[in-house]
Design a protein around this motif. Structure first.
Motif, short mmCIF file in Angstrom:
data_model
loop_
_atom_site.label_atom_id
_atom_site.label_comp_id
_atom_site.label_asym_id
_atom_site.label_seq_id
_atom_site.Cartn_x
_atom_site.Cartn_y
_atom_site.Cartn_z
N CYS A 6 0.84 -1.20 0.00
CA CYS A 6 0.00 0.00 0.00
C CYS A 6 0.87 1.25 0.00
O CYS A 6 1.84 1.35 0.75
CB CYS A 6 -0.92 -0.01 1.21
SG CYS A 6 -1.88 1.51 1.38
N CYS A 9 0.04 2.95 3.86
CA CYS A 9 0.37 2.29 5.12
C CYS A 9 1.52 1.29 4.97
O CYS A 9 1.98 0.73 5.96
CB CYS A 9 -0.86 1.61 5.71
SG CYS A 9 -1.43 0.20 4.73
N CYS A 25 -4.42 0.04 -0.34
CA CYS A 25 -5.20 -1.05 0.23
C CYS A 25 -6.62 -0.60 0.53
O CYS A 25 -6.95 0.57 0.36
CB CYS A 25 -4.52 -1.59 1.48
SG CYS A 25 -4.76 -0.55 2.94
N ASP A 27 -8.13 -0.37 3.34
CA ASP A 27 -8.29 0.25 4.66
C ASP A 27 -8.99 1.61 4.53
O ASP A 27 -8.69 2.39 3.62
CB ASP A 27 -6.90 0.43 5.29
CG ASP A 27 -6.99 1.08 6.66
OD1 ASP A 27 -7.28 0.35 7.62
OD2 ASP A 27 -6.79 2.32 6.75
N CYS A 30 -6.71 4.67 4.47
CA CYS A 30 -5.92 4.77 3.24
C CYS A 30 -6.79 5.22 2.08
O CYS A 30 -6.36 6.03 1.25
CB CYS A 30 -5.28 3.42 2.93
SG CYS A 30 -4.05 2.91 4.15
ZN LIG Z 1 -3.09 0.99 3.27
#
Ligand SMILES: [Zn+2]
Length: 164
Positions: A6, A9, A25, A27, A30
């Motif tokens: 990613c 992160c 990703c 998340d 993110c």
């Molecule tokens: Zn991420």
């Protein structure tokens, strides 16, 4: 799917098969950062996007009053396609409405036989809305219907063919 790192992160994730170039990703944090970065870069690079973001939608429409009129004039195919799709949407809404108003009966709960006839029958059977004829024929419960009396073969009438 393939393993990626990613951009934000630095954790590894599987890229979606629909977005093989994915660099962020899934998340929530993110993804929020990705949208914010996209927004900032797009505002810097795209004057029209900047205008849209700066103006209220009402102002934008006022300044671009002819946009959709011009779009429709330039894209007659899209207009025709949208018109057809709108007809289908209207028809689906109408059918849903009928079903909700119980003006149309759930065919599964009736003893009728239903025949789908015509070119659209196959699509209808696949749950798509398609033009076709539907014949609803009332079915009698098995074993209860008298045979049609034939004067010559059953001179005494329906009693002679009682099915018990
Ligand atoms: Zn991420």
């Amino acid at each position: 799917m393939r393993e990626r790192l990613c951009r934000y992160c630095q954790k590894s994730f599987q890229s979606s098969k629909f977005r093989p170039l994915q660099t962020v990703c899934s998340d929530v944090g993110c993804q929020r950062q990705r949208r914010a970065d996209y927004h900032r870069e797009k505002i810097a690079a795209d004057p029209e996007y900047r205008d849209v973001c700066r103006d209220s939608p009402r102002k934008w429409r006022a300044r671009n009053r002819d946009y959709w009129r011009q779009y429709r004039a330039d894209h007659p195919d899209a207009v025709a396609r949208n018109r057809e799709q709108q007809k289908l949407r209207d028809r689906r809404a109408h059918l849903r409405n009928l079903a909700n108003n119980t003006l149309a009966r759930d065919l599964k709960h009736s003893a009728a036989e239903v025949w789908l006839i015509g070119a659209g029958a196959e699509s209808l059977a696949n749950n798509n809305v398609a033009p076709g004829q539907v014949w609803v024929i009332e079915a009698l419960a098995p074993g209860r219907h008298p045979m049609p009396p034939s004067c010559k073969q059953h001179p005494s009438g329906p009693e002679a063919v009682s099915t018990g």
